[in-house]
Design a protein around this motif. Structure first.
Motif, PDB file in Angstrom:
ATOM      1  N   CYS A 237       4.089   1.170 -16.753  1.00  0.00           N
ATOM      2  CA  CYS A 237       3.591   1.448 -18.102  1.00  0.00           C
ATOM      3  C   CYS A 237       4.821   1.668 -18.962  1.00  0.00           C
ATOM      4  O   CYS A 237       5.646   2.528 -18.670  1.00  0.00           O
ATOM      5  CB  CYS A 237       2.688   2.685 -18.124  1.00  0.00           C
ATOM      6  SG  CYS A 237       1.973   3.012 -19.755  1.00  0.00           S
ATOM      7  N   ASN A 238       4.978   0.852 -19.985  1.00  0.00           N
ATOM      8  CA  ASN A 238       6.111   1.009 -20.888  1.00  0.00           C
ATOM      9  C   ASN A 238       5.608   1.078 -22.327  1.00  0.00           C
ATOM     10  O   ASN A 238       4.597   0.482 -22.676  1.00  0.00           O
ATOM     11  CB  ASN A 238       7.157  -0.102 -20.715  1.00  0.00           C
ATOM     12  CG  ASN A 238       6.574  -1.486 -20.667  1.00  0.00           C
ATOM     13  OD1 ASN A 238       6.218  -1.955 -19.593  1.00  0.00           O
ATOM     14  ND2 ASN A 238       6.487  -2.140 -21.800  1.00  0.00           N
ATOM     15  N   ILE A 239       6.339   1.872 -23.124  1.00  0.00           N
ATOM     16  CA  ILE A 239       5.942   2.082 -24.516  1.00  0.00           C
ATOM     17  C   ILE A 239       7.182   1.956 -25.404  1.00  0.00           C
ATOM     18  O   ILE A 239       7.722   2.950 -25.890  1.00  0.00           O
ATOM     19  CB  ILE A 239       5.243   3.451 -24.715  1.00  0.00           C
ATOM     20  CG1 ILE A 239       4.164   3.669 -23.655  1.00  0.00           C
ATOM     21  CG2 ILE A 239       4.653   3.538 -26.131  1.00  0.00           C
ATOM     22  CD1 ILE A 239       3.497   5.038 -23.705  1.00  0.00           C
ATOM     23  N   PRO A 240       7.653   0.733 -25.621  1.00  0.00           N
ATOM     24  CA  PRO A 240       8.779   0.555 -26.543  1.00  0.00           C
ATOM     25  C   PRO A 240       8.300   0.705 -27.988  1.00  0.00           C
ATOM     26  O   PRO A 240       7.094   0.639 -28.259  1.00  0.00           O
ATOM     27  CB  PRO A 240       9.234  -0.876 -26.257  1.00  0.00           C
ATOM     28  CG  PRO A 240       7.988  -1.577 -25.804  1.00  0.00           C
ATOM     29  CD  PRO A 240       7.183  -0.534 -25.061  1.00  0.00           C
ATOM     30  N   PRO A 241       9.223   0.895 -28.904  1.00  0.00           N
ATOM     31  CA  PRO A 241       8.818   1.016 -30.304  1.00  0.00           C
ATOM     32  C   PRO A 241       8.387  -0.326 -30.880  1.00  0.00           C
ATOM     33  O   PRO A 241       8.797  -1.384 -30.404  1.00  0.00           O
ATOM     34  CB  PRO A 241      10.088   1.514 -30.995  1.00  0.00           C
ATOM     35  CG  PRO A 241      11.200   1.015 -30.137  1.00  0.00           C
ATOM     36  CD  PRO A 241      10.663   1.025 -28.730  1.00  0.00           C
TER      37      PRO A 241
ATOM     38  N   ASP B 237       4.338   0.571 -28.731  1.00  0.00           N
ATOM     39  CA  ASP B 237       3.432  -0.476 -28.226  1.00  0.00           C
ATOM     40  C   ASP B 237       3.303  -0.311 -26.718  1.00  0.00           C
ATOM     41  O   ASP B 237       4.304  -0.438 -26.004  1.00  0.00           O
ATOM     42  CB  ASP B 237       3.986  -1.868 -28.535  1.00  0.00           C
ATOM     43  CG  ASP B 237       3.855  -2.236 -29.996  1.00  0.00           C
ATOM     44  OD1 ASP B 237       2.873  -1.828 -30.627  1.00  0.00           O
ATOM     45  OD2 ASP B 237       4.746  -2.944 -30.505  1.00  0.00           O
ATOM     46  N   LEU B 238       2.102  -0.051 -26.250  1.00  0.00           N
ATOM     47  CA  LEU B 238       1.879   0.221 -24.831  1.00  0.00           C
ATOM     48  C   LEU B 238       1.514  -1.040 -24.066  1.00  0.00           C
ATOM     49  O   LEU B 238       0.661  -1.814 -24.494  1.00  0.00           O
ATOM     50  CB  LEU B 238       0.756   1.258 -24.673  1.00  0.00           C
ATOM     51  CG  LEU B 238       0.529   1.780 -23.263  1.00  0.00           C
ATOM     52  CD1 LEU B 238       0.143   3.248 -23.309  1.00  0.00           C
ATOM     53  CD2 LEU B 238      -0.528   0.995 -22.518  1.00  0.00           C
ATOM     54  N   PHE B 239       2.173  -1.210 -22.916  1.00  0.00           N
ATOM     55  CA  PHE B 239       1.896  -2.307 -21.989  1.00  0.00           C
ATOM     56  C   PHE B 239       1.863  -1.715 -20.587  1.00  0.00           C
ATOM     57  O   PHE B 239       2.737  -0.924 -20.231  1.00  0.00           O
ATOM     58  CB  PHE B 239       2.997  -3.376 -22.059  1.00  0.00           C
ATOM     59  CG  PHE B 239       3.213  -3.923 -23.437  1.00  0.00           C
ATOM     60  CD1 PHE B 239       2.466  -4.993 -23.903  1.00  0.00           C
ATOM     61  CD2 PHE B 239       4.174  -3.360 -24.268  1.00  0.00           C
ATOM     62  CE1 PHE B 239       2.670  -5.495 -25.177  1.00  0.00           C
ATOM     63  CE2 PHE B 239       4.383  -3.861 -25.548  1.00  0.00           C
ATOM     64  CZ  PHE B 239       3.623  -4.928 -25.994  1.00  0.00           C
TER      65      PHE B 239
ATOM     66  N   ARG C  87       2.005   7.367 -33.226  1.00  0.00           N
ATOM     67  CA  ARG C  87       0.927   6.406 -33.003  1.00  0.00           C
ATOM     68  C   ARG C  87       1.330   5.520 -31.821  1.00  0.00           C
ATOM     69  O   ARG C  87       2.468   5.052 -31.755  1.00  0.00           O
ATOM     70  CB  ARG C  87       0.721   5.543 -34.253  1.00  0.00           C
ATOM     71  CG  ARG C  87      -0.262   4.401 -34.092  1.00  0.00           C
ATOM     72  CD  ARG C  87      -0.299   3.529 -35.363  1.00  0.00           C
ATOM     73  NE  ARG C  87      -1.040   2.322 -35.126  1.00  0.00           N
ATOM     74  CZ  ARG C  87      -2.358   2.184 -35.288  1.00  0.00           C
ATOM     75  NH1 ARG C  87      -3.072   3.208 -35.707  1.00  0.00           N
ATOM     76  NH2 ARG C  87      -2.958   1.046 -35.050  1.00  0.00           N
ATOM     77  N   ILE C  88       0.396   5.321 -30.926  1.00  0.00           N
ATOM     78  CA  ILE C  88       0.605   4.390 -29.825  1.00  0.00           C
ATOM     79  C   ILE C  88      -0.534   3.398 -29.881  1.00  0.00           C
ATOM     80  O   ILE C  88      -1.707   3.786 -29.999  1.00  0.00           O
ATOM     81  CB  ILE C  88       0.647   5.111 -28.464  1.00  0.00           C
ATOM     82  CG1 ILE C  88       1.810   6.105 -28.460  1.00  0.00           C
ATOM     83  CG2 ILE C  88       0.789   4.096 -27.328  1.00  0.00           C
ATOM     84  CD1 ILE C  88       1.833   7.026 -27.276  1.00  0.00           C
ATOM     85  N   GLU C  89      -0.199   2.119 -29.840  1.00  0.00           N
ATOM     86  CA  GLU C  89      -1.220   1.093 -29.939  1.00  0.00           C
ATOM     87  C   GLU C  89      -1.116   0.108 -28.791  1.00  0.00           C
ATOM     88  O   GLU C  89      -0.075   0.002 -28.139  1.00  0.00           O
ATOM     89  CB  GLU C  89      -1.157   0.386 -31.296  1.00  0.00           C
ATOM     90  CG  GLU C  89       0.171  -0.216 -31.641  1.00  0.00           C
ATOM     91  CD  GLU C  89       0.268  -0.673 -33.089  1.00  0.00           C
ATOM     92  OE1 GLU C  89      -0.402  -0.088 -33.967  1.00  0.00           O
ATOM     93  OE2 GLU C  89       1.029  -1.618 -33.345  1.00  0.00           O
ATOM     94  N   LEU C  90      -2.212  -0.599 -28.576  1.00  0.00           N
ATOM     95  CA  LEU C  90      -2.266  -1.569 -27.491  1.00  0.00           C
ATOM     96  C   LEU C  90      -3.357  -2.576 -27.785  1.00  0.00           C
ATOM     97  O   LEU C  90      -4.224  -2.360 -28.634  1.00  0.00           O
ATOM     98  CB  LEU C  90      -2.540  -0.867 -26.146  1.00  0.00           C
ATOM     99  CG  LEU C  90      -3.845  -0.076 -26.032  1.00  0.00           C
ATOM    100  CD1 LEU C  90      -5.000  -0.949 -25.548  1.00  0.00           C
ATOM    101  CD2 LEU C  90      -3.658   1.087 -25.077  1.00  0.00           C
ATOM    102  N   GLY C  91      -3.300  -3.672 -27.063  1.00  0.00           N
ATOM    103  CA  GLY C  91      -4.363  -4.666 -27.079  1.00  0.00           C
ATOM    104  C   GLY C  91      -4.834  -4.854 -25.650  1.00  0.00           C
ATOM    105  O   GLY C  91      -4.024  -4.905 -24.730  1.00  0.00           O
ATOM    106  N   VAL C  92      -6.139  -4.942 -25.462  1.00  0.00           N
ATOM    107  CA  VAL C  92      -6.710  -5.120 -24.132  1.00  0.00           C
ATOM    108  C   VAL C  92      -7.738  -6.243 -24.199  1.00  0.00           C
ATOM    109  O   VAL C  92      -8.483  -6.342 -25.180  1.00  0.00           O
ATOM    110  CB  VAL C  92      -7.307  -3.795 -23.587  1.00  0.00           C
ATOM    111  CG1 VAL C  92      -8.420  -3.271 -24.461  1.00  0.00           C
ATOM    112  CG2 VAL C  92      -7.765  -3.927 -22.154  1.00  0.00           C
TER     113      VAL C  92
END
Length: 164
Positions: free
Chosen positions: A68-72, A83-85, A116-121
């Motif tokens: 799980c990585n959350i780069p800016p 951005d969460l992946f 804010r952390i965002e993602l697409g699923v």
């Protein structure tokens, strides 16, 4: 078997790259067809380590079995956004490991200062969407026909978690 969840290290790069490749080739969970070239993956991980961006891995028998990585976000005006992946190898799903990875990564993201952390699923990935909801993510919309893999369109659900 004991699973260690910890920040990624330089020695994890090749195993991380291999894990991304396995999940990408499933063509079901990631908006990738294969892992990026190893040198691009290496640069990405080394930058995350150098900058302190949250990137956690799950290690079993010295191999990466999830991440799980959350780069800016890429634009300067969105420096407060991560951005969460994330992904897990098939044999490690459904055992609570994704929740552990997500929890550790979100704690690191909060400490890093993201607001804010965002993602697409993928819309069809209801298990992942449920996990994200449990962690405080809210659906913000759907990008219809956003992903095209092997001639099949997939809707992408956009989710975010806000921090005060």
């Amino acid at each position: 078997m004991t699973i260690e969840v910890r920040p990624i290290r330089e020695e994890d790069i090749e195993s991380f790259h291999a894990a991304v490749g396995v999940v990408a080739r499933e063509r079901t969970y990631l908006a990738l067809l294969e892992a990026p070239p190893i040198e691009r993956a290496r640069s990405f991980v080394l930058r995350n380590i150098e900058k302190g961006y949250p990137q956690f891995v799950a290690i079993a028998d010295r191999e990466v079995v999830g991440w799980c990585n959350i780069p800016p976000a890429s634009r300067e005006v969105m420096a407060h956004v991560g951005d969460l992946f994330m992904g897990l190898l098939p044999q490690w799903r459904g055992q609570g490991l994704g929740e552990r990875l997500l929890r550790e990564s979100l704690a690191a993201a909060d400490a890093f200062g993201y607001l804010r952390i965002e993602l697409g699923v993928f819309a069809g990935n209801t298990r992942a969407a449920a996990l994200y909801r449990k962690a405080g993510f809210i659906e913000e919309g759907v990008k219809r026909r956003a992903i095209l893999i092997d001639g099949v369109f997939h809707d992408e659900v956009i989710m975010a978690r806000l921090r005060d």
